[in-house]
Write a protein that holds these residues in place. Sequence first.
Motif, PDB file in Angstrom:
ATOM      1  N   GLN A 148       0.824  -1.206   0.000  1.00 26.96           N
ATOM      2  CA  GLN A 148       0.000   0.000   0.000  1.00 26.96           C
ATOM      3  C   GLN A 148       0.858   1.256   0.000  1.00 26.96           C
ATOM      4  O   GLN A 148       0.542   2.247  -0.675  1.00 26.96           O
ATOM      5  CB  GLN A 148      -0.938  -0.013   1.213  1.00 26.96           C
ATOM      6  N   GLY A 153      -3.780   3.475  -2.955  1.00 29.99           N
ATOM      7  CA  GLY A 153      -5.027   2.763  -3.182  1.00 29.99           C
ATOM      8  C   GLY A 153      -5.326   1.756  -2.099  1.00 29.99           C
ATOM      9  O   GLY A 153      -5.067   1.981  -0.915  1.00 29.99           O
ATOM     10  N   SER A 154      -5.863   0.607  -2.508  1.00 25.11           N
ATOM     11  CA  SER A 154      -6.256  -0.446  -1.578  1.00 25.11           C
ATOM     12  C   SER A 154      -5.521  -1.738  -1.896  1.00 25.11           C
ATOM     13  O   SER A 154      -5.096  -1.957  -3.031  1.00 25.11           O
ATOM     14  CB  SER A 154      -7.771  -0.688  -1.648  1.00 25.11           C
ATOM     15  N   VAL A 156      -5.671  -6.069  -1.070  1.00 23.21           N
ATOM     16  CA  VAL A 156      -6.507  -7.165  -0.594  1.00 23.21           C
ATOM     17  C   VAL A 156      -5.652  -8.418  -0.433  1.00 23.21           C
ATOM     18  O   VAL A 156      -4.800  -8.701  -1.279  1.00 23.21           O
ATOM     19  CB  VAL A 156      -7.652  -7.441  -1.602  1.00 23.21           C
ATOM     20  N   TYR A 213      -7.387  -6.672   4.627  1.00 27.24           N
ATOM     21  CA  TYR A 213      -7.529  -5.587   3.664  1.00 27.24           C
ATOM     22  C   TYR A 213      -6.760  -4.371   4.173  1.00 27.24           C
ATOM     23  O   TYR A 213      -6.708  -4.109   5.373  1.00 27.24           O
ATOM     24  CB  TYR A 213      -8.987  -5.154   3.522  1.00 27.24           C
ATOM     25  N   LEU A 215      -7.376  -0.482   3.145  1.00 24.34           N
ATOM     26  CA  LEU A 215      -8.366   0.235   2.355  1.00 24.34           C
ATOM     27  C   LEU A 215      -8.087   1.727   2.303  1.00 24.34           C
ATOM     28  O   LEU A 215      -7.735   2.354   3.312  1.00 24.34           O
ATOM     29  CB  LEU A 215      -9.766   0.001   2.931  1.00 24.34           C
ATOM     30  N   ILE A 219     -13.097   4.336   0.109  1.00 31.72           N
ATOM     31  CA  ILE A 219     -14.039   3.224   0.203  1.00 31.72           C
ATOM     32  C   ILE A 219     -15.323   3.657   0.895  1.00 31.72           C
ATOM     33  O   ILE A 219     -16.406   3.116   0.607  1.00 31.72           O
ATOM     34  CB  ILE A 219     -13.398   2.025   0.952  1.00 31.72           C
ATOM     35  N   LEU A 240     -15.179  -2.661  -3.438  1.00 32.25           N
ATOM     36  CA  LEU A 240     -13.817  -2.795  -3.962  1.00 32.25           C
ATOM     37  C   LEU A 240     -13.827  -2.998  -5.467  1.00 32.25           C
ATOM     38  O   LEU A 240     -12.917  -2.550  -6.175  1.00 32.25           O
ATOM     39  CB  LEU A 240     -13.109  -3.963  -3.271  1.00 32.25           C
ATOM     40  N   ALA A 244     -11.745  -0.937  -8.183  1.00 29.79           N
ATOM     41  CA  ALA A 244     -10.895  -1.613  -9.163  1.00 29.79           C
ATOM     42  C   ALA A 244     -11.211  -1.154 -10.577  1.00 29.79           C
ATOM     43  O   ALA A 244     -10.317  -1.017 -11.422  1.00 29.79           O
ATOM     44  CB  ALA A 244     -11.054  -3.126  -9.038  1.00 29.79           C
ATOM     45  N   GLU A 252      -6.935   5.189  -7.799  1.00 27.99           N
ATOM     46  CA  GLU A 252      -7.423   4.273  -6.775  1.00 27.99           C
ATOM     47  C   GLU A 252      -7.166   2.821  -7.187  1.00 27.99           C
ATOM     48  O   GLU A 252      -8.108   2.031  -7.347  1.00 27.99           O
ATOM     49  CB  GLU A 252      -8.915   4.483  -6.525  1.00 27.99           C
ATOM     50  N   VAL A 254      -6.333  -1.134  -7.024  1.00 25.49           N
ATOM     51  CA  VAL A 254      -6.555  -2.204  -6.047  1.00 25.49           C
ATOM     52  C   VAL A 254      -5.575  -3.317  -6.368  1.00 25.49           C
ATOM     53  O   VAL A 254      -5.585  -3.858  -7.476  1.00 25.49           O
ATOM     54  CB  VAL A 254      -7.999  -2.740  -6.082  1.00 25.49           C
TER      55      VAL A 254
END
Length: 309
Positions: A148, A153-154, A156, A213, A215, A219, A240, A244, A252, A254
Amino acid sequence: MSVKKAVIPAAGLGTRFLPATKSLPKEMLPVVDRPAIEYVVEEASRAGLRDVLLVTSRTKKAVEDHFDRETELEAALERKGDTTRLERIRASAALAEVHSVRQQAPRGLGHAVLCAAGHVGDEPFAVLLGDDLIDERDPLLVEMLTVQERFGGSVVGLMEVPEDLVSLYGVATVDPAAVGSAGERYQTVRIRDLVEKPPVDEAPSNLAIIGRYILSPSIFDVLRRTPPGRGNEIQLTDALRTLAHLGDDAAEPVHGVVFTGRRYDTGDRVDYLKAVIRLACERPDIGAELYPWLEEYVSSGGPKAEPGL
């Protein structure tokens, strides 16, 4: 902006463990001699996230109380000179600065995460599911934080699962080529699409989302606009998926970290028992007695050796 806070959703009903969870929160089920939720808070703390928010419900006061000091119990142990147990219960309260907020109705994981908006504010944060335990020898969360920090962004947590089990998970579509390895341990991939619990014959891959996660604060706005999905609940996977699809256009991205280490699903009865047995066998104070018995039990035929079975 570095990640400082962790959110742990813990408002679920725990129906798979009834009747035990009729009065006992599933997060408080013991894994050897500590409740499952303590392992998760400890993981967050170990990764440097000592500001922890529990998203609970009206019936989960025991989860909140576990991370508070119990002065009467401490005094009783002090009088007995039981320093070992005294240190253990004090350690629970010292793991992190634990806060809580209540989810008023069971409206899904996405809604539980949205309940954390006021505490998290406008900064990235981690989400750790309370029934997904990651072995402390496998630093998944630390490596997700590294990803990250690198990409923004995020991020997973992903794991390959047997194809016949994909319908139990959110499943990712990823770019064919990896974008790097986090800490040279796990592969990092770019996620292009996500689907919640697809039928086996419609799953885009066998890369399943597991309960970790990182995030982006974006979100929250997406979750506010996300309609109820599968099970008539607000699904985090759906939100999510929106991020994406936005991808580079909205800065952003993912990403997924493909985990290959030790994970224990304590939300499933059989996997819960496997976790207890494995972790107990690996404990120096328990394993020396338990493991030889287990070997003997298995070699003798286990339940098949019992009359009438």
